[in-house]
Design a protein around this motif. Sequence first.
Motif, PDB file in Angstrom:
ATOM      1  N   CYS A 166     -11.381   4.045  -8.131  1.00  0.00           N
ATOM      2  CA  CYS A 166     -11.220   2.560  -7.953  1.00  0.00           C
ATOM      3  C   CYS A 166     -10.427   1.698  -8.039  1.00  0.00           C
ATOM      4  O   CYS A 166     -10.873   0.083  -7.878  1.00  0.00           O
ATOM      5  N   ASP A 167      -9.056   1.901  -8.299  1.00  0.00           N
ATOM      6  CA  ASP A 167      -8.098   1.069  -7.898  1.00  0.00           C
ATOM      7  C   ASP A 167      -8.091   0.499  -6.724  1.00  0.00           C
ATOM      8  O   ASP A 167      -7.629  -0.480  -6.101  1.00  0.00           O
ATOM      9  N   GLY A 168      -8.152   1.849  -5.294  1.00  0.00           N
ATOM     10  CA  GLY A 168      -8.974   1.595  -3.755  1.00  0.00           C
ATOM     11  C   GLY A 168      -9.670   0.143  -3.819  1.00  0.00           C
ATOM     12  O   GLY A 168      -9.227  -0.524  -3.119  1.00  0.00           O
ATOM     13  N   ILE A 169     -10.654   0.650  -4.258  1.00  0.00           N
ATOM     14  CA  ILE A 169     -12.117  -0.531  -4.000  1.00  0.00           C
ATOM     15  C   ILE A 169     -12.010  -1.879  -4.652  1.00  0.00           C
ATOM     16  O   ILE A 169     -11.977  -2.558  -4.105  1.00  0.00           O
ATOM     17  N   SER A 170     -11.338  -1.492  -6.104  1.00  0.00           N
ATOM     18  CA  SER A 170     -11.136  -3.041  -6.305  1.00  0.00           C
ATOM     19  C   SER A 170      -9.526  -3.643  -5.447  1.00  0.00           C
ATOM     20  O   SER A 170      -9.552  -4.998  -5.455  1.00  0.00           O
TER      21      SER A 170
ATOM     22  N   VAL B 291      -9.730   0.716   5.366  1.00  0.00           N
ATOM     23  CA  VAL B 291      -9.439   1.289   6.483  1.00  0.00           C
ATOM     24  C   VAL B 291     -10.032   2.784   6.366  1.00  0.00           C
ATOM     25  O   VAL B 291     -10.899   3.159   7.274  1.00  0.00           O
ATOM     26  N   LEU B 292     -10.269   3.084   5.685  1.00  0.00           N
ATOM     27  CA  LEU B 292     -10.107   4.942   5.505  1.00  0.00           C
ATOM     28  C   LEU B 292     -12.090   4.921   5.193  1.00  0.00           C
ATOM     29  O   LEU B 292     -13.236   5.518   4.971  1.00  0.00           O
TER      30      LEU B 292
ATOM     31  N   ILE C 232       1.128  -1.140   0.023  1.00  0.00           N
ATOM     32  CA  ILE C 232      -0.436   0.237   0.152  1.00  0.00           C
ATOM     33  C   ILE C 232       0.731   1.268   0.406  1.00  0.00           C
ATOM     34  O   ILE C 232       0.619   2.197   0.162  1.00  0.00           O
ATOM     35  N   TRP C 233       2.254   0.973   0.060  1.00  0.00           N
ATOM     36  CA  TRP C 233       2.987   2.458   0.265  1.00  0.00           C
ATOM     37  C   TRP C 233       3.730   3.482  -1.167  1.00  0.00           C
ATOM     38  O   TRP C 233       4.543   3.620  -1.126  1.00  0.00           O
ATOM     39  N   PHE C 234       3.292   2.608  -2.283  1.00  0.00           N
ATOM     40  CA  PHE C 234       3.089   3.514  -3.193  1.00  0.00           C
ATOM     41  C   PHE C 234       2.500   3.435  -4.693  1.00  0.00           C
ATOM     42  O   PHE C 234       1.497   2.710  -3.880  1.00  0.00           O
ATOM     43  N   VAL C 235       1.759   3.627  -5.529  1.00  0.00           N
ATOM     44  CA  VAL C 235       0.597   4.156  -6.201  1.00  0.00           C
ATOM     45  C   VAL C 235       1.936   4.047  -7.369  1.00  0.00           C
ATOM     46  O   VAL C 235       3.138   4.549  -8.178  1.00  0.00           O
ATOM     47  N   PRO C 236       1.583   2.884  -8.559  1.00  0.00           N
ATOM     48  CA  PRO C 236       2.663   2.333 -10.062  1.00  0.00           C
ATOM     49  C   PRO C 236       2.163   3.881 -11.177  1.00  0.00           C
ATOM     50  O   PRO C 236       3.693   3.557 -11.588  1.00  0.00           O
TER      51      PRO C 236
ATOM     52  N   PRO D  94      -1.746   8.270  -2.486  1.00  0.00           N
ATOM     53  CA  PRO D  94      -1.220   6.735  -1.986  1.00  0.00           C
ATOM     54  C   PRO D  94      -3.021   6.478  -1.813  1.00  0.00           C
ATOM     55  O   PRO D  94      -3.538   5.088  -2.494  1.00  0.00           O
ATOM     56  N   TRP D  95      -3.747   6.936  -0.442  1.00  0.00           N
ATOM     57  CA  TRP D  95      -4.463   5.756   0.254  1.00  0.00           C
ATOM     58  C   TRP D  95      -5.700   5.895  -0.463  1.00  0.00           C
ATOM     59  O   TRP D  95      -6.904   4.897  -0.606  1.00  0.00           O
ATOM     60  N   SER D  96      -5.905   6.686  -1.678  1.00  0.00           N
ATOM     61  CA  SER D  96      -7.403   6.677  -2.219  1.00  0.00           C
ATOM     62  C   SER D  96      -7.214   5.170  -3.256  1.00  0.00           C
ATOM     63  O   SER D  96      -8.221   5.232  -3.856  1.00  0.00           O
TER      64      SER D  96
END
Length: 319
Positions: free
Chosen positions: A142-146, A136-137, A42-46, A126-128
């Motif tokens: 879309c990528d966070g939900i998926s 958690v939040l 969860i610590w990076f965004v591609p 990144p959290w979204s």
Amino acid sequence: MAYRQVSGALELGQTLFDGDIFSGQDPMTILQAVEGDNPELIWFVPSAFRRQRSLLGSRIQLPGVLEGEERYRRERELQQAAASAIEAIELENPLTDYDRLICLYEYLQRTVTYDYETFQRRGTDPWSHNAYGGLVLKKAVCDGISGALVLLAQKMGYDATIIHGNAARDGMTEDHAWAMVRVNGQCCHLDPTWDMSKSQAVGICGYDYFCLDDGTIAMDHQWAAGIAPVCRSGALSWYHRNRCYANNLTQAGEILNRYARSKTAVFRLRLADGVAVPGNEGQTMARMLMDALRSAGRSSAIRYLWNPYVRSLTAVLNA
């Protein structure tokens, strides 16, 4: 080779890569594939990677979002939230793997809010964009939900991954992410983000994008060939399993009449591709439902949504 090297390095928290390890492949494609299979990272965004070039060659830099204790704290929170979610899902007492997947899908629609602010400003928060936002939040794109769906599915014993591509919405095509899950021996597409809009619009869970085959979801979703297994069967879609799939207008009328004679206040129907519908499709199908309700002696005051891509009607009786 690139996938294995990048996957191993990311699990160790590495943020700088020799560009040569990608062997001419698109770094974002590799990073998205690794993230898709490992939603706990969860610590990076591609999409936030930077390419650095010099006389000595190229390097790929991932802006580190978290380090040290902060990273471990967030990871612990994610694991705790996932455990709580699975406990809530299992309390629904699903009897089969298919039912458990439905309960998971409904859980996300009930508990997660779409993060329109991040979407509108194209932010890279990144959290979204990962499972932490979804679980958690309780707020993600879309990528966070998926990612939340895939993480829970994996922990519940399913093979699952995130698919990155694009999709049509309101006449526009945009970058998008959804999930692929293997259930009952078959791979299926699931897009909880697209169905969440139905939950918000009429106050019920949506199933338009639950367990779809390639041909059906390709009506408004596109992805690169070869990045995902083939999904051939549509027999696991919610509409097929619940006898709400019509191959012609006569069948559609029978389904709507069956609904009208029942006590239900929620009505769902999907039309097969190629079935000709006179006039405006959504209005015609809604009129058919209202006629069926009047014939059954029930109120015909409804709110409805018509999805022209997958050709589904969802309607709710007005209170």
